[in-house]
Scaffold this motif. Structure first.
Motif, PDB file in Angstrom:
ATOM      1  N   ALA A   7       7.376  -6.012   6.404  1.00  0.00           N
ATOM      2  CA  ALA A   7       8.082  -5.707   5.160  1.00  0.00           C
ATOM      3  C   ALA A   7       8.426  -4.231   5.025  1.00  0.00           C
ATOM      4  CB  ALA A   7       7.244  -6.159   3.967  1.00  0.00           C
ATOM      5  N   GLY A   8       7.574  -3.351   5.567  1.00  0.00           N
ATOM      6  CA  GLY A   8       7.822  -1.917   5.450  1.00  0.00           C
ATOM      7  C   GLY A   8       9.052  -1.439   6.189  1.00  0.00           C
ATOM      8  N   ARG A  20       3.686  -4.705  -2.070  1.00  0.00           N
ATOM      9  CA  ARG A  20       2.316  -4.369  -1.706  1.00  0.00           C
ATOM     10  C   ARG A  20       1.423  -4.430  -2.945  1.00  0.00           C
ATOM     11  NH1 ARG A  20      -0.452  -1.800   2.420  1.00  0.00           N
ATOM     12  NH2 ARG A  20      -2.268  -0.604   1.776  1.00  0.00           N
ATOM     13  N   ASN A  79      10.202 -10.631   8.292  1.00  0.00           N
ATOM     14  CA  ASN A  79      11.101 -10.509   7.144  1.00  0.00           C
ATOM     15  C   ASN A  79      12.122 -11.638   7.154  1.00  0.00           C
ATOM     16  OD1 ASN A  79       9.768  -8.140   6.499  1.00  0.00           O
ATOM     17  ND2 ASN A  79      11.198  -6.872   7.653  1.00  0.00           N
ATOM     18  N   GLY A  81       6.379  -0.906   9.890  1.00  0.00           N
ATOM     19  CA  GLY A  81       5.945  -1.366   8.575  1.00  0.00           C
ATOM     20  C   GLY A  81       5.230  -2.702   8.557  1.00  0.00           C
ATOM     21  N   VAL A 116      11.903  -0.829   3.526  1.00  0.00           N
ATOM     22  CA  VAL A 116      11.648  -0.063   2.302  1.00  0.00           C
ATOM     23  C   VAL A 116      12.639   1.089   2.149  1.00  0.00           C
ATOM     24  CG1 VAL A 116       9.985   1.485   1.186  1.00  0.00           C
ATOM     25  CG2 VAL A 116       9.231  -0.712   2.099  1.00  0.00           C
ATOM     26  N   ASP A 142       8.347  -3.892  -0.850  1.00  0.00           N
ATOM     27  CA  ASP A 142       7.433  -4.491   0.130  1.00  0.00           C
ATOM     28  C   ASP A 142       6.354  -5.335  -0.549  1.00  0.00           C
ATOM     29  OD1 ASP A 142       5.719  -2.610  -0.945  1.00  0.00           O
ATOM     30  OD2 ASP A 142       5.301  -1.580   0.938  1.00  0.00           O
ATOM     31  N   ASN A 185       3.752   3.443  10.473  1.00  0.00           N
ATOM     32  CA  ASN A 185       3.270   2.863   9.222  1.00  0.00           C
ATOM     33  C   ASN A 185       2.658   3.980   8.371  1.00  0.00           C
ATOM     34  OD1 ASN A 185       1.587   1.349   7.262  1.00  0.00           O
ATOM     35  ND2 ASN A 185       2.121  -0.418   8.525  1.00  0.00           N
TER      36      ASN A 185
END
Length: 280
Positions: free
Chosen positions: A34-35, A46, A121, A226, A38, A44, A253
């Motif tokens: 997901a990162g 989180r 994703n 990510g 961003v 994301d 990351n």
């Protein structure tokens, strides 16, 4: 000040090290969580607070990401189920992939590398950035494709519909239907507690990826973007690939960045990391 200078020098050294790995690689596998999106402006999700920041209307209802991304809503209350996913579809359609996607393509061309993308994703951003469909493995499916909720068949079809959403209630004003049986349709993505996802499209992509791995030349570089530890599908994929002889994982990351040598950890966001590597 001395500590900040030391951290900057350490980051610079990792950029240089990663650039050398990429220049020497004959195969590149991009693993993305997901990162990765961003920096394009995508959330994301989180933690609950992160999800509610993107979808504040769900906080008073006590609904988190795991609750919203559940297929039960399509059965019990289709307008509510489609509200969340229709909003995401519109967001992904409007989003422009960040420069990092194009840097990856430049490297592939410049260094004449074989390549493949593996992503958890469902947003279709790699294809939108110009990566060919047959070079992408979407492990959890794609929000841009539909299936029957029931399902009445194993058919999967592209979603070209516009679905208006009431942003105050997060309810869709239009319910998509299966063209075969007339029941509710749903996105062809793997949701939480999902027992009716049709994985046929993703399975074929997975077969293509495994065939690619059998014939791709060494050395192999894996750029992980990510991918966190809460849902560790992509991280596990990176580490499995990283155990191949001569393979190196470059983990980018901002939080969960630890990687044991010979693998490289770069503690920053996807775009910053790719731009940093590109400088060398």
């Amino acid at each position: 000040m001395e500590r900040i200078i030391k951290m900057k020098n350490t980051l610079k050294n990792r950029f240089i090290e990663a650039a050398k790995i990429i220049k020497n690689a004959r195969t590149l596998v991009i693993t993305a969580g997901a990162g990765a999106g961003v920096d394009s402006g995508l959330p994301d999700y989180r933690g609950d607070k992160g999800f509610w920041k993107s979808y504040p209307m769900y906080e008073p209802l006590g609904i988190n990401y795991y609750d919203a991304a559940n297929p039960v809503h399509f059965s019990n209350d289709p307008a509510f189920g489609w509200g969340f996913y229709a909003h995401r579809i519109d967001l992904y359609r409007r989003t422009t992939p960040h420069q990092g996607f194009f840097l990856l393509q430049e490297w592939i061309k410049r260094y004449n590398m074989e390549y493949f993308v593996v992503t958890s994703n469902v947003d279709g951003q790699f294809q939108k950035a110009g990566f060919p469909e047959d070079k992408v493995y979407e492990i959890h499916g794609s929000i841009h494709f539909l299936q029957c909720l029931r399902p009445c068949s194993d058919d999967i079809w592209e979603n070209t519909e516009n679905i208006p959403v009431d942003l105050h209630t997060m309810r869709a004003r239009k319910i998509l239907r299966c063209p075969h049986c007339g029941d509710v349709s749903r996105p062809n993505v793997l949701m939480f507690g999902d027992f009716s996802w049709i994985s046929r499209r993703s399975d074929q992509q997975g077969n293509n990826f495994r065939a690619f791995l059998k014939q791709c030349p060494s050395p192999l570089a894996i750029i992980e973007l990510g991918a966190g530890t809460a849902i560790s599908t992509i991280r596990n994929m990176s580490e499995t690939l990283g155990r191949k002889k001569g393979a190196v994982v470059i983990r980018i990351n901002p939080r969960d960045y630890h990687a044991s040598p010979p693998h490289i950890s770069i503690p920053c966001g996807a775009l910053e990391g790719l731009q940093g590597i590109n400088r060398f």
